[in-house]
Enzyme design. Structure first.
Site, PDB file in Angstrom:
ATOM      1  N   GLY A 143       0.798  -1.218   0.000  1.00 29.38           N
ATOM      2  CA  GLY A 143       0.000   0.000   0.000  1.00 29.38           C
ATOM      3  C   GLY A 143       0.831   1.269   0.000  1.00 29.38           C
ATOM      4  N   ASP A 168      -4.717   2.193   6.573  1.00 32.60           N
ATOM      5  CA  ASP A 168      -5.153   1.391   7.726  1.00 32.60           C
ATOM      6  C   ASP A 168      -4.214   0.194   7.872  1.00 32.60           C
ATOM      7  OD1 ASP A 168      -6.569   0.125   9.730  1.00 32.60           O
ATOM      8  OD2 ASP A 168      -8.063  -0.710   8.370  1.00 32.60           O
TER       9      ASP A 168
END
EC number: 2.1.1.266
Length: 285
Positions: A143, A168
């Protein structure tokens, strides 16, 4: 990386994160221009609370389970509960939506979502969830690396001036994760400065967060605040007593909406000594 969100789906941290995420989406979709959303640690997108992993921890019972039993609530919580019910209408009574499902639910036909997941099994499940939704692109990749590759967003001839980024991460090593996240946010703000950024973080002892928050206040955002929900007293380093989100460039009046929702979350999900906090790190000028 050993983290599997299926063990924690629907817990108090998910409730907070998803209430905030939907509030951000609704604020952004109030304007007609197209949006781009990036979910850097997307997981599998859809969970079952009757699966072995969720039943083993039982965390959802003290999260979404308790919230569903409460009487009618303020607008942000009602919005979240409607989204959960929509997910269950589509996928069964024990379904629970992950953040990429909620993004796809809240955004519009001309908006686009990129959902990144590094673990092969989770990424394959994510592809299955969105196999018929052309708005959502699933990437099996890190990510943080995706932030560099996908921002500023452009798809075909469309350049996206507005949107949001949700980070997250699993926080398997919390202090190291803060370093990665803050560095990624600083670089991303340079590449796409007008976006809304949301970083979720766990809370064991809040005082241990002070170095992170001081550094977060120096990020080159126009404004920023933190929204936190503590469901247990802030006195044990052995459990997750609560969680928070760092919001950079938050939409107008998002703080007002969350200031109404957080006390209700404390009342509905908190144990003795529970509390909430909404603090500006940098006010808009």
């Amino acid at each position: 990386m050993n983290y599997r969100h299926a063990f924690h789906a629907g817990n108090h941290a998910d409730v907070l994160k998803h209430v905030v995420l939907l509030a951000v989406c609704d604020a952004l979709t109030a304007k007609p221009a197209p949006l781009f959303a990036l979910d850097t640690h997307a997981g599998r997108g859809l969970y079952r609370l009757d699966a072995d992993a969720a039943r083993r921890t039982g965390e959802a019972a003290d999260g979404i389970g308790r919230l569903l039993e409460l009487p009618r609530q303020c607008a942000p919580l009602e919005r979240y509960l409607r989204a959960v019910q929509a997910c269950r209408m589509a996928h069964g009574a024990e379904a629970y939506p992950g953040s990429p499902w909620l993004l796809a639910h809240a955004l519009r036909e001309h908006d686009r979502v990129a959902a990144c997941e590094l673990q092969p099994e989770e990424a394959e499940a994510l592809r299955t969830v969105f196999s018929r939704d052309p708005r959502v692109a699933v990437h099996q990749r890190d990510g943080y690396a995706a932030l560099k590759a996908l921002l500023p967003p452009r798809i075909g001839d469309t350049r996206f001036a507005r949107g949001l980024v949700l980070i997250d991460p699993p926080y398997e090593a919390q202090l190291e994760e803060f370093d990665h996240a803050l560095a990624a946010l600083r670089q991303s703000l340079e590449r796409w400065p007008q976006a809304v950024y949301a970083l979720w973080y766990p809370i064991k002892r809040r005082r241990s967060l002070q170095p992170f928050l001081r550094r977060a206040a120096t990020l080159p955002a126009k404004s920023s605040f933190v929204a936190e929900l503590m469901v247990h007293p802030d006195d044990s380093p052995l459990r997750m007593n609560g969680s928070g989100l760092l919001l950079l460039n938050p939409p107008w009046r998002l703080d007002t909406a969350l200031a109404a929702a957080l006390p209700e979350l404390v009342a509905g999900l908190g144990q003795a000594g529970a509390c909430w906090r909404l603090d500006w790190l940098k006010a808009a000028t």
